[in-house]
Enzyme design. Structure first.
Site, PDB file in Angstrom:
ATOM      1  N   HIS A  53       0.861  -1.162  -0.241  1.00  0.00           N
ATOM      2  CA  HIS A  53      -0.102   0.367   0.148  1.00  0.00           C
ATOM      3  C   HIS A  53       0.901   0.975  -0.333  1.00  0.00           C
ATOM      4  O   HIS A  53       2.217   1.401   0.554  1.00  0.00           O
ATOM      5  CB  HIS A  53      -0.574  -0.343   1.306  1.00  0.00           C
ATOM      6  CG  HIS A  53      -1.967  -0.673   0.973  1.00  0.00           C
ATOM      7  ND1 HIS A  53      -3.796  -1.091   1.982  1.00  0.00           N
ATOM      8  CD2 HIS A  53      -2.655  -2.204   0.679  1.00  0.00           C
ATOM      9  CE1 HIS A  53      -3.960  -1.919   1.540  1.00  0.00           C
ATOM     10  NE2 HIS A  53      -3.485  -2.880   1.179  1.00  0.00           N
ATOM     11  N   GLU A  55       0.944   3.969   2.065  1.00  0.00           N
ATOM     12  CA  GLU A  55       1.015   4.703   3.197  1.00  0.00           C
ATOM     13  C   GLU A  55       2.168   3.721   3.482  1.00  0.00           C
ATOM     14  O   GLU A  55       2.874   3.694   4.377  1.00  0.00           O
ATOM     15  CB  GLU A  55      -0.128   4.691   4.571  1.00  0.00           C
ATOM     16  CG  GLU A  55      -1.141   4.813   3.549  1.00  0.00           C
ATOM     17  CD  GLU A  55      -2.049   4.381   3.043  1.00  0.00           C
ATOM     18  OE1 GLU A  55      -3.848   4.485   3.197  1.00  0.00           O
ATOM     19  OE2 GLU A  55      -1.717   3.469   1.904  1.00  0.00           O
ATOM     20  N   CYS A  83      -6.938   2.284   5.362  1.00  0.00           N
ATOM     21  CA  CYS A  83      -6.906   0.934   5.508  1.00  0.00           C
ATOM     22  C   CYS A  83      -6.308   0.625   7.088  1.00  0.00           C
ATOM     23  O   CYS A  83      -6.504   1.368   7.412  1.00  0.00           O
ATOM     24  CB  CYS A  83      -6.574  -0.619   4.541  1.00  0.00           C
ATOM     25  SG  CYS A  83      -5.582  -0.760   4.475  1.00  0.00           S
ATOM     26  N   CYS A  86      -3.096   0.045   7.971  1.00  0.00           N
ATOM     27  CA  CYS A  86      -2.648   1.589   7.566  1.00  0.00           C
ATOM     28  C   CYS A  86      -2.385   2.070   8.499  1.00  0.00           C
ATOM     29  O   CYS A  86      -1.550   2.673   8.906  1.00  0.00           O
ATOM     30  CB  CYS A  86      -2.918   1.888   5.924  1.00  0.00           C
ATOM     31  SG  CYS A  86      -1.889   1.075   4.632  1.00  0.00           S
TER      32      CYS A  86
END
Length: 148
Positions: A53, A55, A83, A86
Site C-alpha cells: 500500500h 502508506e 485501511c 495502514c
C-alpha cells in the site's frame, strides 16, 4: 507548502499507480521542516503483494530517511482513507498528523468503517479529511470506470 500542495504531490503518485494498473492511491510524508521524506504509491498488483500500500511504502522510506521507526513530528498526506493495516502502521510509526482526501466506505479505518484512533492504543493521530477530496475521488472513479 500547504495541505493542498502536499496532497497534490500524493495525487501525482496516485496517477502513477493508475498508469501502472493499480488502484490509484498515493502518499507523501513531510517532516517538521516541511521536507518530504517519504513517498509511496499503491503497488499491490505490480508486486502481487497485499501489503504494498502507498502508506506502508511511504512509511518505510521516511523511516529510512530518519534512521528511526518513530516519525513523530511528521504529517502523512494520502489520497484515500487508510485501511486497518495502514492505520495500524501510522499508529506504530507514531505519526501525529494524518491528512487524507477521499473517504473509503469499504475499509476506511479513520472514521468510515471504524476509527482505530479512538481505540485504546498508545498513540492517536490528529486527522484532517477532504483535502482535494473531489480530485482524489475523481481519480478513483475514473480508474474503476476504466475497468468496466
Amino acid at each position: 507548502m500547504d495541505r493542498e500542495a502536499y496532497m497534490a504531490e500524493a495525487l501525482l503518485l496516485a496517477e502513477e499507480a493508475f498508469a501502472a494498473g493499480d488502484v490509484p492511491v498515493g502518499c507523501v510524508i513531510a517532516d517538521e521542516t516541511g521536507r518530504i521524506i517519504g513517498r509511496g504509491r499503491n503497488r499491490r498488483e505490480e508486486r502481487a503483494d497485499a501489503t504494498a500500500h502507498a502508506e506502508v511504502e511511504a512509511i518505510r522510506e521516511a523511516c529510512g530517511q530518519r534512521g528511526s521507526w518513530r516519525l513523530d513530528g511528521c504529517t502523512m498526506y494520502v489520497t484515500l482513507e487508510p485501511c486497518p493495516m495502514c492505520t495500524g502502521a501510522i499508529i506504530n510509526a507514531r505519526i501525529p498528523t494524518l491528512v487524507f482526501g477521499a473517504r473509503e466506505p469499504l475499509s476506511g479505518s479513520c472514521g468510515s468503517v471504524i476509527d482505530l484512533f479512538q481505540e485504546r492504543y498508545g498513540h492517536k493521530s490528529a486527522v484532517y479529511t477532504g483535502v482535494l477530496g473531489d480530485e482524489c475521488r475523481g481519480l478513483l472513479q475514473s480508474f474503476f470506470s476504466s475497468l468496466r
